[in-house]
Design a protein around this motif. Structure first.
Motif, PDB file in Angstrom:
ATOM      1  N   ARG A 156       0.835  -1.202   0.000  1.00 28.50           N
ATOM      2  CA  ARG A 156       0.000   0.000   0.000  1.00 28.50           C
ATOM      3  C   ARG A 156       0.873   1.257   0.000  1.00 28.50           C
ATOM      4  N   ASP A 157       0.621   2.155  -0.941  1.00 30.27           N
ATOM      5  CA  ASP A 157       1.323   3.436  -1.052  1.00 30.27           C
ATOM      6  C   ASP A 157       2.837   3.263  -1.170  1.00 30.27           C
ATOM      7  N   GLY A 158       3.266   2.187  -1.840  1.00 35.55           N
ATOM      8  CA  GLY A 158       4.702   1.917  -1.939  1.00 35.55           C
ATOM      9  C   GLY A 158       5.418   2.693  -3.025  1.00 35.55           C
ATOM     10  N   ASN A 159       4.667   3.273  -3.941  1.00 31.26           N
ATOM     11  CA  ASN A 159       5.253   4.053  -5.039  1.00 31.26           C
ATOM     12  C   ASN A 159       4.816   5.503  -4.909  1.00 31.26           C
ATOM     13  N   SER A 160       5.686   6.405  -5.320  1.00 32.37           N
ATOM     14  CA  SER A 160       5.299   7.813  -5.384  1.00 32.37           C
ATOM     15  C   SER A 160       5.533   8.358  -6.782  1.00 32.37           C
ATOM     16  N   ILE A 161       4.536   9.053  -7.269  1.00 33.31           N
ATOM     17  CA  ILE A 161       4.707   9.918  -8.427  1.00 33.31           C
ATOM     18  C   ILE A 161       5.222  11.247  -7.892  1.00 33.31           C
ATOM     19  N   PHE A 162       6.386  11.662  -8.355  1.00 34.24           N
ATOM     20  CA  PHE A 162       6.959  12.919  -7.884  1.00 34.24           C
ATOM     21  C   PHE A 162       6.716  14.019  -8.909  1.00 34.24           C
ATOM     22  N   ILE A 163       6.362  15.194  -8.420  1.00 38.74           N
ATOM     23  CA  ILE A 163       6.157  16.371  -9.252  1.00 38.74           C
ATOM     24  C   ILE A 163       7.181  17.423  -8.843  1.00 38.74           C
ATOM     25  N   PHE A 164       7.865  17.981  -9.839  1.00 42.95           N
ATOM     26  CA  PHE A 164       8.874  19.018  -9.613  1.00 42.95           C
ATOM     27  C   PHE A 164       8.401  20.284 -10.319  1.00 42.95           C
ATOM     28  N   GLU A 165       8.181  21.337  -9.559  1.00 46.24           N
ATOM     29  CA  GLU A 165       7.696  22.586 -10.117  1.00 46.24           C
ATOM     30  C   GLU A 165       8.815  23.620 -10.058  1.00 46.24           C
ATOM     31  N   VAL A 166       9.294  24.037 -11.223  1.00 42.04           N
ATOM     32  CA  VAL A 166      10.453  24.916 -11.277  1.00 42.04           C
ATOM     33  C   VAL A 166      10.420  25.707 -12.573  1.00 42.04           C
ATOM     34  N   ALA A 167      10.785  26.987 -12.503  1.00 38.08           N
ATOM     35  CA  ALA A 167      10.897  27.861 -13.672  1.00 38.08           C
ATOM     36  C   ALA A 167       9.616  27.864 -14.507  1.00 38.08           C
ATOM     37  N   GLY A 168       8.482  27.743 -13.847  1.00 36.71           N
ATOM     38  CA  GLY A 168       7.203  27.734 -14.554  1.00 36.71           C
ATOM     39  C   GLY A 168       6.859  26.421 -15.204  1.00 36.71           C
ATOM     40  N   LEU A 169       7.704  25.398 -15.030  1.00 32.34           N
ATOM     41  CA  LEU A 169       7.463  24.077 -15.614  1.00 32.34           C
ATOM     42  C   LEU A 169       6.904  23.123 -14.571  1.00 32.34           C
ATOM     43  N   CYS A 170       6.065  22.208 -15.022  1.00 33.10           N
ATOM     44  CA  CYS A 170       5.533  21.137 -14.186  1.00 33.10           C
ATOM     45  C   CYS A 170       6.116  19.830 -14.722  1.00 33.10           C
ATOM     46  N   ILE A 171       7.027  19.226 -13.976  1.00 30.07           N
ATOM     47  CA  ILE A 171       7.759  18.037 -14.421  1.00 30.07           C
ATOM     48  C   ILE A 171       7.349  16.865 -13.533  1.00 30.07           C
ATOM     49  N   GLY A 172       6.880  15.780 -14.143  1.00 26.40           N
ATOM     50  CA  GLY A 172       6.427  14.622 -13.382  1.00 26.40           C
ATOM     51  C   GLY A 172       7.250  13.382 -13.664  1.00 26.40           C
TER      52      GLY A 172
END
Length: 272
Positions: A156-172
């Motif tokens: 349960r909940d063993g994986n994370s999708i990470f989001i990086f918000e920088v310089a106006g970009l949304c990087i997943g």
């Protein structure tokens, strides 16, 4: 339903973060922009993009990408230490699928170690600013390593999708994704301009499944990873003709809001 959504939204509303920073975003711009149409800048204007707003993304191998921000913060995704390009990162994110996606003994010189799972049985809840980047996560369940993909032996909940918000970009970065995403996941992810997608089709999820998620996310740039098992041409057939393909001989690219392609593009960087 995403079990950690309510705590995450509570954190978003509070606008609080324990990590100090001088000029990074204090709130999630990617969630605020989730309903907007994809951005595109005319070619004639892209040349005016300031180099100071560019993010450098480097494919190190497997599921590890290095992200270098305009302020000089270096991030490594799904970091095990096996794939190292250049200097040590300032931030590492990890997932617990198996040892190629994490390390329990990271170099002590790495100041920010973000594990995509909770040590106390609770989901990891990450909403941190480091320099000019905001880092947050959305958890998903994963199979136990070597378990039957249809057998239901899940962490349960063993994986994370990470989001990086920088310089106006949304990087997943989708991590070691094993399950389909529901509407609650997509709402928590928000807007993505760049997404790193596992395309092995076996160890994570089916190629049909990951292709549907890729199309639903509608990111301007798709960066394949975990790509040792699937011919890239097969992935391109699955995602459909609405995606362009850009094969490069370099392992790095520079990206900014102004440099986003005008149509969704799968960019294949050099590496394994």
């Amino acid at each position: 339903m995403l079990r950690s959504l309510l705590p995450l939204l509570a954190v978003l509303v509070s606008f609080a973060s324990p990590v100090s920073a001088q000029s990074g975003p204090r709130t999630s711009e990617c969630l605020a922009m989730a309903g907007e149409t994809p951005r595109a800048t005319p070619v004639s204007l892209r040349r005016t993009a300031a180099a100071g707003n560019e993010v450098t993304i480097t494919y190190a191998g497997h599921s590890t990408y290095f992200i270098d921000t305009p302020m000089g913060i270096r991030i490594a995704t799904d970091y095990s230490g096996a794939y190292q390009v250049g200097r040590l990162p300032d931030v590492i994110t990890m997932n617990r699928a198996h040892s190629t996606h994490y390390t329990l003994a990271p170099d002590p010189r790495i100041p920010h170690v973000l594990r995509g799972w909770g040590d106390d049985g609770k989901p990891a809840q990450i909403f941190e600013r480091v320099g000019d980047v905001l880092i947050r996560n959305i958890t998903t369940d994963i199979r136990r390593y070597f378990s039957d993909s249809l057998g239901g032996d899940m962490i349960r909940d063993g994986n994370s999708i990470f989001i990086f918000e920088v310089a106006g970009l949304c990087i997943g970065h989708l991590g070691h994704l094993h399950v389909k995403l529901d509407e609650t996941h997509f709402a928590a992810i928000g807007r993505l301009d760049v997404v790193m997608v596992p395309i092995d089709g076996t160890y994570t999820m089916s190629l049909d499944g990951i292709s549907e998620i890729t199309k639903r996310l509608r990111a301007s740039v798709v960066l394949p990873m975990h790509r040792f098992a699937t011919p890239l041409d097969e992935f391109m057939r699955k995602v459909g003709q609405q995606f362009e393909i850009d094969r490069r001989t370099e392992r790095s690219l520079k990206m900014s809001r102004e440099l986003l392609p005008s149509s969704p593009t799968v960019i294949i960087l050099d590496g394994v």
